[in-house]
Design a protein around this motif. Structure first.
Motif, mmCIF file in Angstrom:
data_model
loop_
_atom_site.group_PDB
_atom_site.id
_atom_site.type_symbol
_atom_site.label_atom_id
_atom_site.label_comp_id
_atom_site.label_asym_id
_atom_site.label_seq_id
_atom_site.Cartn_x
_atom_site.Cartn_y
_atom_site.Cartn_z
ATOM 1 N N ALA A 2 0.827 -1.218 0.000
ATOM 2 C CA ALA A 2 0.000 0.000 0.000
ATOM 3 C C ALA A 2 0.857 1.261 0.000
ATOM 4 C CB ALA A 2 -0.931 -0.004 1.212
ATOM 5 N N PHE A 3 2.118 1.137 0.407
ATOM 6 C CA PHE A 3 3.006 2.300 0.474
ATOM 7 C C PHE A 3 3.767 2.569 -0.826
ATOM 8 C CE2 PHE A 3 2.085 1.608 4.900
ATOM 9 C CZ PHE A 3 2.191 2.855 5.492
ATOM 10 N N TYR A 4 3.699 1.641 -1.809
ATOM 11 C CA TYR A 4 4.424 1.910 -3.070
ATOM 12 C C TYR A 4 3.665 1.491 -4.339
ATOM 13 C CZ TYR A 4 5.598 -3.055 -2.742
ATOM 14 O OH TYR A 4 5.513 -4.414 -2.629
ATOM 15 N N ALA A 5 2.599 0.657 -4.202
ATOM 16 C CA ALA A 5 1.967 0.086 -5.401
ATOM 17 C C ALA A 5 0.614 0.715 -5.687
ATOM 18 C CB ALA A 5 1.797 -1.426 -5.233
ATOM 19 N N HIS A 6 0.169 0.539 -6.910
ATOM 20 C CA HIS A 6 -1.182 0.923 -7.320
ATOM 21 C C HIS A 6 -1.750 -0.285 -8.058
ATOM 22 C CE1 HIS A 6 0.064 5.004 -6.330
ATOM 23 N NE2 HIS A 6 1.164 4.754 -7.024
ATOM 24 N N ALA A 7 -2.719 -0.950 -7.448
ATOM 25 C CA ALA A 7 -3.244 -2.175 -8.059
ATOM 26 C C ALA A 7 -4.692 -2.373 -7.636
ATOM 27 C CB ALA A 7 -2.409 -3.385 -7.625
ATOM 28 N N ALA A 8 -5.505 -2.846 -8.585
ATOM 29 C CA ALA A 8 -6.911 -3.114 -8.293
ATOM 30 C C ALA A 8 -7.065 -4.395 -7.490
ATOM 31 C CB ALA A 8 -7.696 -3.225 -9.600
ATOM 32 N N ASP A 9 -6.022 -5.250 -7.531
ATOM 33 C CA ASP A 9 -6.106 -6.553 -6.867
ATOM 34 C C ASP A 9 -4.843 -6.784 -6.046
ATOM 35 O OD1 ASP A 9 -6.236 -9.185 -6.104
ATOM 36 O OD2 ASP A 9 -6.213 -10.005 -8.146
ATOM 37 N N ARG A 10 -5.014 -6.905 -4.736
ATOM 38 C CA ARG A 10 -3.865 -7.093 -3.832
ATOM 39 C C ARG A 10 -3.084 -8.374 -4.119
ATOM 40 N NH1 ARG A 10 -5.881 -8.401 2.169
ATOM 41 N NH2 ARG A 10 -3.903 -9.482 2.276
ATOM 42 N N ASP A 11 -3.688 -9.321 -4.838
ATOM 43 C CA ASP A 11 -3.000 -10.573 -5.146
ATOM 44 C C ASP A 11 -2.274 -10.543 -6.493
ATOM 45 O OD1 ASP A 11 -3.774 -11.803 -2.752
ATOM 46 O OD2 ASP A 11 -5.734 -12.299 -3.597
ATOM 47 N N ASP A 12 -2.270 -9.390 -7.146
ATOM 48 C CA ASP A 12 -1.605 -9.252 -8.449
ATOM 49 C C ASP A 12 -0.102 -9.071 -8.203
ATOM 50 O OD1 ASP A 12 -0.714 -8.645 -10.959
ATOM 51 O OD2 ASP A 12 -2.119 -6.989 -11.304
ATOM 52 N N ASP A 13 0.533 -10.196 -7.890
ATOM 53 C CA ASP A 13 1.926 -10.207 -7.452
ATOM 54 C C ASP A 13 2.891 -9.615 -8.484
ATOM 55 O OD1 ASP A 13 3.573 -11.103 -5.205
ATOM 56 O OD2 ASP A 13 4.476 -12.465 -6.664
ATOM 57 N N ARG A 14 2.641 -9.920 -9.762
ATOM 58 C CA ARG A 14 3.529 -9.420 -10.833
ATOM 59 C C ARG A 14 3.540 -7.896 -10.879
ATOM 60 N NH1 ARG A 14 4.372 -12.951 -15.837
ATOM 61 N NH2 ARG A 14 4.603 -11.027 -17.015
ATOM 62 N N THR A 15 2.329 -7.316 -10.885
ATOM 63 C CA THR A 15 2.207 -5.851 -10.947
ATOM 64 C C THR A 15 2.829 -5.220 -9.711
ATOM 65 O OG1 THR A 15 0.177 -6.040 -12.229
ATOM 66 C CG2 THR A 15 0.537 -3.951 -11.072
ATOM 67 N N ILE A 16 2.561 -5.810 -8.550
ATOM 68 C CA ILE A 16 3.052 -5.230 -7.293
ATOM 69 C C ILE A 16 4.585 -5.293 -7.244
ATOM 70 C CG2 ILE A 16 3.031 -5.501 -4.782
ATOM 71 C CD1 ILE A 16 0.070 -6.507 -5.128
ATOM 72 N N THR A 17 5.147 -6.434 -7.683
ATOM 73 C CA THR A 17 6.619 -6.543 -7.691
ATOM 74 C C THR A 17 7.228 -5.497 -8.631
ATOM 75 O OG1 THR A 17 6.460 -8.910 -7.216
ATOM 76 C CG2 THR A 17 8.563 -8.120 -8.060
ATOM 77 N N GLU A 18 6.574 -5.255 -9.761
ATOM 78 C CA GLU A 18 7.082 -4.238 -10.700
ATOM 79 C C GLU A 18 7.038 -2.842 -10.056
ATOM 80 O OE1 GLU A 18 8.765 -4.898 -13.353
ATOM 81 O OE2 GLU A 18 9.067 -2.743 -13.714
ATOM 82 N N TRP A 19 5.962 -2.547 -9.319
ATOM 83 C CA TRP A 19 5.909 -1.271 -8.598
ATOM 84 C C TRP A 19 7.029 -1.184 -7.563
ATOM 85 C CZ3 TRP A 19 3.819 2.886 -10.277
ATOM 86 C CH2 TRP A 19 2.620 2.869 -10.991
ATOM 87 N N LEU A 20 7.316 -2.318 -6.925
ATOM 88 C CA LEU A 20 8.381 -2.330 -5.916
ATOM 89 C C LEU A 20 9.730 -1.995 -6.551
ATOM 90 C CD1 LEU A 20 9.451 -2.869 -3.106
ATOM 91 C CD2 LEU A 20 9.201 -5.304 -3.490
ATOM 92 N N VAL A 21 9.986 -2.587 -7.728
ATOM 93 C CA VAL A 21 11.255 -2.329 -8.425
ATOM 94 C C VAL A 21 11.384 -0.836 -8.756
ATOM 95 C CG1 VAL A 21 12.536 -2.786 -10.565
ATOM 96 C CG2 VAL A 21 11.424 -4.677 -9.333
ATOM 97 N N ARG A 22 10.260 -0.215 -9.072
ATOM 98 C CA ARG A 22 10.260 1.201 -9.472
ATOM 99 C C ARG A 22 10.106 2.152 -8.295
ATOM 100 N NH1 ARG A 22 5.649 1.835 -13.872
ATOM 101 N NH2 ARG A 22 5.388 -0.389 -14.235
ATOM 102 N N SER A 23 9.933 1.620 -7.065
ATOM 103 C CA SER A 23 9.487 2.452 -5.940
ATOM 104 C C SER A 23 10.488 3.512 -5.488
ATOM 105 C CB SER A 23 9.155 1.558 -4.741
ATOM 106 O OG SER A 23 10.349 0.986 -4.222
ATOM 107 N N GLY A 24 11.776 3.193 -5.595
ATOM 108 C CA GLY A 24 12.785 4.123 -5.084
ATOM 109 C C GLY A 24 12.946 4.078 -3.567
ATOM 110 N N VAL A 25 12.247 3.155 -2.902
ATOM 111 C CA VAL A 25 12.395 3.007 -1.444
ATOM 112 C C VAL A 25 13.798 2.469 -1.170
ATOM 113 C CG1 VAL A 25 11.505 1.868 0.627
ATOM 114 C CG2 VAL A 25 9.926 2.610 -1.168
#
Ligand code: ZN
Length: 362
Positions: free
Chosen positions: A136-159
């Motif tokens: 919730a602190f780095y991703a934007h996804a309609a489905d919390r189980d969309d692991d691929r999309t969430i991992t891609e957001w993590l890679v781009r997060s800059g955290v």
């Protein structure tokens, strides 16, 4: 399932918390340590206090408290995705959604705003890093189980500092991108001893980390301390305060399992991490520690073992009323600089908004 734990020694112990040290108050809030006990209602904190015989725990050190409502945009009982989004962004969404409004518009989290402003940021969890609360602190996804999309957001997060599980979801290409961005990738918590600054991705399991009862050891308090050491070094170098989110992710799972003993193990572990954060605030003026929950899990209540509770203590029961979440208010504990500036009854979105205000991240 009904669990019974007896407490026979409570009355031999002194009641009332001991506040050994007081962190500095007043002044500008530069650093935020945002600690989320997933599924940690007031009864979960009470269980810890009871089982520790009312000896002081980290929660007793709080200098201020508040209560927050947790309902989501489409349900009076929230899930971790909607509640995490509220705590991270200050906006309500539907259960299952991350970092977006119900109609799909992305909303920016306080960590994303901090990254954009060049402030050091971090997340430390005991679940996968892609799980609902951290995501919730780095991703934007309609489905919390969309692991691929969430991992891609993590890679781009800059955290800057990311410690948790979920290593099995990264492709070799994604890991190469992260190395190019300057991340050190660490697979064993012991390797962190050699790290004291800069970007670091700690992937300590392919999936979730082990439970507090099954070999996780002192990972959470240690990883919290290490993240604080790294972020403090980066904050000194950049002259900007940091944001760190720490989650006791598996408190929730003990609640889902109606397992009071596991709940105690997870709460004891989280309490040690809270203590480490409060100790850091003692030494670093300008640091605010906020400890809260996304929701309560298990509908835990703590009645007397003897129905006639006018008699002397014959132990307490830990009774769970659901295998899911509940709609009760959850507590907020505040410590350090700015602790006096948030209290009362708030919505979870309001808590996030007030924190962003304090940090100048509006
Ligand atoms: Zn849950």
């Amino acid at each position: 399932m009904r669990r019974l734990l007896f407490l026979l020694c409570a009355f031999a112990l002194p009641f009332g918390a001991v506040h050994a040290r007081t962190a500095p108050s007043g002044g500008e809030v530069k650093n935020l340590i945002y600690m989320i006990g997933d599924g940690m209602g007031l009864a979960q904190v009470s269980l810890l206090m009871i089982e520790r015989g009312y000896e002081p725990v980290a929660f007793d050190r709080a200098q201020n408290v508040a209560l927050v409502s947790t309902y989501s945009a489409n349900n009076r009982v929230t899930d971790s995705a909607a509640a995490g989004t509220a705590l991270a962004t200050g906006r309500k969404t539907d259960n299952g959604m991350l970092g977006q409004t119900p109609d799909g518009a992305p909303v920016e989290s306080m960590i994303a705003r901090a990254v954009r402003e060049g402030r050091p940021t971090g997340e430390v969890v005991t679940s996968t890093l892609q799980h609902a609360t951290p995501a919730a602190f780095y991703a934007h996804a309609a489905d919390r189980d969309d692991d691929r999309t969430i991992t891609e957001w993590l890679v781009r997060s800059g955290v800057d500092v990311l410690f948790g599980g979920g290593g099995g979801s990264f492709s070799d290409e994604q890991l190469a991108v992260l190395r190019d961005k300057g991340y050190r990738i660490v697979r064993d918590p012991d390797q962190l001893d050699a790290v004291s600054s800069g970007k670091v991705l700690g992937l300590f399991a392919d999936g979730h980390l082990a439970s507090a009862r099954k070999g996780r050891g002192d990972y959470l308090p240690r990883a919290t301390q290490k993240a604080l050491e790294i972020l403090d070094a980066d904050a000194r170098e950049t002259g900007r305060g940091f944001l760190l989110m720490v989650e006791g992710s598996q408190i929730d799972w003990a609640g889902h399992d109606n397992d009071a003993e596991l709940l105690l193990a997870e709460m004891t572990d989280f309490d040690r991490a809270v203590s480490a954060a409060m100790d850091f605030a003692d030494e670093h003026p300008g640091t605010l520690v906020v400890v809260t929950a996304d929701h309560e899990t298990g509908g835990l209540s703590i009645p007397s073992n003897e129905e006639d509770f006018h008699l002397s203590d014959s132990g307490v029961q830990y009774d769970f009323s659901t295998g899911g979440h509940s709609g009760t208010l959850v507590p907020v504990y505040l410590y350090g600089t700015g602790a006096e500036r948030i209290n009362g009854i708030l919505d979870n979105t309001e808590l996030a908004q007030r924190l962003m205000q304090l940090l100048g991240l509006e």
